[in-house]
Design a protein around this motif. Sequence first.
Motif, PDB file in Angstrom:
ATOM      1  N   ILE A  12       0.833  -1.209   0.000  1.00  0.00           N
ATOM      2  CA  ILE A  12       0.000   0.000   0.000  1.00  0.00           C
ATOM      3  C   ILE A  12       0.870   1.264   0.000  1.00  0.00           C
ATOM      4  CG2 ILE A  12      -1.737   1.310   1.310  1.00  0.00           C
ATOM      5  CD1 ILE A  12      -2.791  -1.245  -0.148  1.00  0.00           C
ATOM      6  N   LEU A  13       1.930   1.258   0.796  1.00  0.00           N
ATOM      7  CA  LEU A  13       2.808   2.435   0.813  1.00  0.00           C
ATOM      8  C   LEU A  13       3.458   2.645  -0.551  1.00  0.00           C
ATOM      9  CD1 LEU A  13       4.475   2.160   4.352  1.00  0.00           C
ATOM     10  CD2 LEU A  13       2.590   3.629   3.631  1.00  0.00           C
ATOM     11  N   LEU A  15       2.179   1.701  -3.410  1.00  0.00           N
ATOM     12  CA  LEU A  15       1.105   2.126  -4.320  1.00  0.00           C
ATOM     13  C   LEU A  15       0.829   3.628  -4.195  1.00  0.00           C
ATOM     14  CD1 LEU A  15      -1.022   0.597  -6.205  1.00  0.00           C
ATOM     15  CD2 LEU A  15      -2.615   0.928  -4.333  1.00  0.00           C
ATOM     16  N   VAL A  16       0.829   4.111  -2.966  1.00  0.00           N
ATOM     17  CA  VAL A  16       0.455   5.507  -2.732  1.00  0.00           C
ATOM     18  C   VAL A  16       1.623   6.461  -2.976  1.00  0.00           C
ATOM     19  CG1 VAL A  16      -0.335   7.148  -0.969  1.00  0.00           C
ATOM     20  CG2 VAL A  16      -1.402   4.900  -1.139  1.00  0.00           C
ATOM     21  N   PHE A  17       2.823   6.078  -2.531  1.00  0.00           N
ATOM     22  CA  PHE A  17       3.927   7.036  -2.579  1.00  0.00           C
ATOM     23  C   PHE A  17       4.894   6.828  -3.748  1.00  0.00           C
ATOM     24  CE2 PHE A  17       2.728   7.124   1.957  1.00  0.00           C
ATOM     25  CZ  PHE A  17       2.335   8.458   1.999  1.00  0.00           C
ATOM     26  N   PHE A  19       4.566   4.313  -6.586  1.00  0.00           N
ATOM     27  CA  PHE A  19       4.099   3.855  -7.891  1.00  0.00           C
ATOM     28  C   PHE A  19       3.842   5.013  -8.869  1.00  0.00           C
ATOM     29  CE2 PHE A  19       0.901   1.884 -10.796  1.00  0.00           C
ATOM     30  CZ  PHE A  19       1.777   0.983 -11.383  1.00  0.00           C
ATOM     31  N   PRO A  20       3.282   6.152  -8.400  1.00  0.00           N
ATOM     32  CA  PRO A  20       3.124   7.276  -9.331  1.00  0.00           C
ATOM     33  C   PRO A  20       4.454   7.726  -9.942  1.00  0.00           C
ATOM     34  CG  PRO A  20       1.818   7.646  -7.374  1.00  0.00           C
ATOM     35  CD  PRO A  20       2.669   6.443  -7.086  1.00  0.00           C
ATOM     36  N   LEU A 193       1.176  17.983  -6.607  1.00  0.00           N
ATOM     37  CA  LEU A 193       0.269  17.231  -5.736  1.00  0.00           C
ATOM     38  C   LEU A 193       0.286  17.799  -4.313  1.00  0.00           C
ATOM     39  CD1 LEU A 193      -1.488  14.553  -5.319  1.00  0.00           C
ATOM     40  CD2 LEU A 193       0.616  13.597  -4.429  1.00  0.00           C
TER      41      LEU A 193
ATOM     42  N   LEU B  11      -3.467   3.015   6.585  1.00  0.00           N
ATOM     43  CA  LEU B  11      -3.274   2.534   5.209  1.00  0.00           C
ATOM     44  C   LEU B  11      -4.517   2.826   4.366  1.00  0.00           C
ATOM     45  CD1 LEU B  11      -1.542  -0.926   5.754  1.00  0.00           C
ATOM     46  CD2 LEU B  11      -0.471   1.218   5.080  1.00  0.00           C
ATOM     47  N   VAL B  15      -5.014   5.379   0.932  1.00  0.00           N
ATOM     48  CA  VAL B  15      -5.564   4.954  -0.368  1.00  0.00           C
ATOM     49  C   VAL B  15      -6.843   5.734  -0.674  1.00  0.00           C
ATOM     50  CG1 VAL B  15      -6.469   3.000  -1.682  1.00  0.00           C
ATOM     51  CG2 VAL B  15      -4.551   2.667  -0.153  1.00  0.00           C
ATOM     52  N   PHE B  18      -5.925   9.387  -1.942  1.00  0.00           N
ATOM     53  CA  PHE B  18      -5.070   9.636  -3.112  1.00  0.00           C
ATOM     54  C   PHE B  18      -5.490   8.897  -4.382  1.00  0.00           C
ATOM     55  CE2 PHE B  18      -2.206  11.009   0.278  1.00  0.00           C
ATOM     56  CZ  PHE B  18      -1.740  12.199  -0.260  1.00  0.00           C
ATOM     57  N   LEU B  19      -6.318   7.884  -4.245  1.00  0.00           N
ATOM     58  CA  LEU B  19      -6.711   7.174  -5.470  1.00  0.00           C
ATOM     59  C   LEU B  19      -8.191   7.392  -5.744  1.00  0.00           C
ATOM     60  CD1 LEU B  19      -4.122   5.210  -4.367  1.00  0.00           C
ATOM     61  CD2 LEU B  19      -4.636   4.368  -6.635  1.00  0.00           C
ATOM     62  N   PHE B 102      -9.080  15.693  -1.882  1.00  0.00           N
ATOM     63  CA  PHE B 102      -8.616  14.783  -0.821  1.00  0.00           C
ATOM     64  C   PHE B 102      -9.656  14.714   0.298  1.00  0.00           C
ATOM     65  CE2 PHE B 102      -5.012  17.056  -2.701  1.00  0.00           C
ATOM     66  CZ  PHE B 102      -4.390  16.007  -3.337  1.00  0.00           C
ATOM     67  N   PHE B 339      -4.808   7.085 -10.919  1.00  0.00           N
ATOM     68  CA  PHE B 339      -3.787   7.965 -10.341  1.00  0.00           C
ATOM     69  C   PHE B 339      -3.888   9.401 -10.876  1.00  0.00           C
ATOM     70  CE2 PHE B 339      -2.289   3.691  -9.854  1.00  0.00           C
ATOM     71  CZ  PHE B 339      -1.704   3.679  -8.598  1.00  0.00           C
ATOM     72  N   ILE B 341      -5.318  11.924  -9.776  1.00  0.00           N
ATOM     73  CA  ILE B 341      -5.201  12.984  -8.761  1.00  0.00           C
ATOM     74  C   ILE B 341      -3.750  13.467  -8.704  1.00  0.00           C
ATOM     75  CG2 ILE B 341      -5.140  13.372  -6.252  1.00  0.00           C
ATOM     76  CD1 ILE B 341      -7.697  11.924  -5.993  1.00  0.00           C
ATOM     77  N   TYR B 342      -2.817  12.552  -8.883  1.00  0.00           N
ATOM     78  CA  TYR B 342      -1.401  12.917  -8.861  1.00  0.00           C
ATOM     79  C   TYR B 342      -1.092  13.823 -10.043  1.00  0.00           C
ATOM     80  CZ  TYR B 342      -0.664   9.211  -5.426  1.00  0.00           C
ATOM     81  OH  TYR B 342      -0.719   8.432  -4.309  1.00  0.00           O
ATOM     82  N   PHE B 346      -0.717  11.503 -16.616  1.00  0.00           N
ATOM     83  CA  PHE B 346      -0.782  10.043 -16.759  1.00  0.00           C
ATOM     84  C   PHE B 346      -1.724   9.634 -17.904  1.00  0.00           C
ATOM     85  CE2 PHE B 346       0.373   9.728 -12.028  1.00  0.00           C
ATOM     86  CZ  PHE B 346       1.725   9.654 -12.331  1.00  0.00           C
TER      87      PHE B 346
END
Lengths: 205, 395
Positions: A12-13, A15-17, A19-20, A193, B11, B15, B18-19, B102, B339, B341-342, B346
């Motif tokens: 999860i970490l 994926l969030v931090f 992977f982008p 972001l 966790l 998620v 951000f997703l 967010f 993704f 939002i980032y 993309f």
Amino acid sequence: MKKLIWFTTATILFLVFLFPAVLAMGIKLIPNGDQPGYNSDQRLGVYGIRDISQKFISEKANLSAIGTSIRNPNLQNKKDIIFTLFDEKMNIVRTTIINGRNVEDGNFIKFVFEPIFDSKNKTYTFEIVSPDAGPGDTIEVFYVENGISLQSMPNWIVEYTYDKKIHKGGLPIVLYFKPTSKFEIIKEIYTNLFSRFQSLDSQKI
Amino acid sequence: MKRLLILAIVLRLLVAGFLFHPDIKTINFQASFLKTGVFNIYTYLVDNKKSLTLKDDFVYFPLTYFTVGGYQWAASGVLGKGFDSWLADAGSYSAVENPNIFKYLVTLKLPYLVLDVLIAFLLMKFFEDKEEKKKAFVFWLFNPFTIIIIYVFSNIDIFSVILTVLSFLMIKKQKLFSAAIFLGLASGFKLYPLLFIPFLFLAGRNLKEKAILSVTPLITFGIIILPFISSAFFQSALVSGLTTGIFTSDFATLALSLLFFYVALFDKKINLFNYWVSMFLIIFSFALFHVQWLLWIVPFLVILCIKKPDLSRLIFFLGAIAFVVPLLFQDRYMSISLFRIYSTWFDMLPTPFTLVQKVYDPLNFQFVFHSILAAGNLVMIYKLFKEDDVNDNII
């Protein structure tokens, strides 16, 4: 159980931090913004000697592609579509040819060419022509000439020429620039972001 | 346990914030009309389609509308003034570039978090042994599948899933009538629990009980939908692709019928848990499923993993394969666009479908994965029925 907890936490970490950032490594072109809005009823036909040209200013260096929406109903145009980019003195700078077979009706089409490193703040004109196409093989490009859409048109889209007449506004285009480095893209994505994340309003939960 | 719970919540919040999958915006846009006093969302959306910025029909069942809309009304103070205009914003760029996104996403997904944690505690009730209770808690909260399905894909199926878990708790306590009511309530959110009615019928000890058990969920469901019966409801929800998707595959219908005839003719001691799990394994083997559907089975697979540890690796492997199948749809919001939002840059990236297309037919590739999943699922069904004494302790 411990293994599962570690695995899921790490996944999860990542994926969030991270992977982008991995995804960002795959970005080869950066757009200069969203495609300007247009009225789908305002279209211009391109075939034979009937071409269209558009004057614009490149705001950044490394201009690498130009995209716009093109109509090709029932893939009727299967001929070459030639995109030519001229500098301010109308010298040919780049040429790209795509075939009508690859232009699905209404798709956003990118004309990609070798980057122009010194394109920043320079004025260019591009021309789209399909010389072998007859009236039955017409492709159509959208344009914005008047109304609210023209007011929202960015000022780097200057004017267009059709049927030898010059008009204000033009095609709803997007410019693409080659990034100087992968790191630059990653930095810009995360900076953008976190600046949005830190904006005062978004903190009030 | 407390520390694990905090970690699990952190966790999930990461998620959640951000997703982004656009379904959450669409559902909440539709549910926002509850605040303005709209009772029948189905006819309202059809009648006002021209003037609305988002024109989708409401494909879910009434309890989803009232639950999501009710929560939104309660949370409106937190969501703030700009929230409704964000919901109505049809711009694909402006919606994700809104700095409040967010806050909106975390707030809108909070009910999922509450139910998600609640499911962890409910799963513990299936076990007597302390160690097994802990395992149930950890397996539910610390598997990446549920976190992704619930918080990335903004899965409203969690409303019906928690009711089905409650239903099986009732079955464990031999309260079949209460179980049937919970299944009926669950179908007020999503229709799939009604698929279990034939098995409930067969589980009844005599004709009267059989009739009560099979009619109860239908009556509960009927009461929920009665005020909304209209052609708009029929078209939007009852026969929508989302509801009837399971039956688009002939094999799914064939295999579900086989399962029914097997239990009707040969199984003298019906284990409802086995049939419930097998029903989903069949659906995921033969129907083109949405990734959100996978949540239907996960709580029950957690129970299975604890009672039958030698199956846990196979279940984890099949879970991963089940994720790959929908990932290969040509739908940007199954992968890259989650993704956005980032960065909307993309959008420049190809989807897994396009990437695979460069070397091989992606639909064939998907078919291969789906076949592997089906094979694994069928082996699991075989193991379930071969060793069904294992589950006698649970249900």
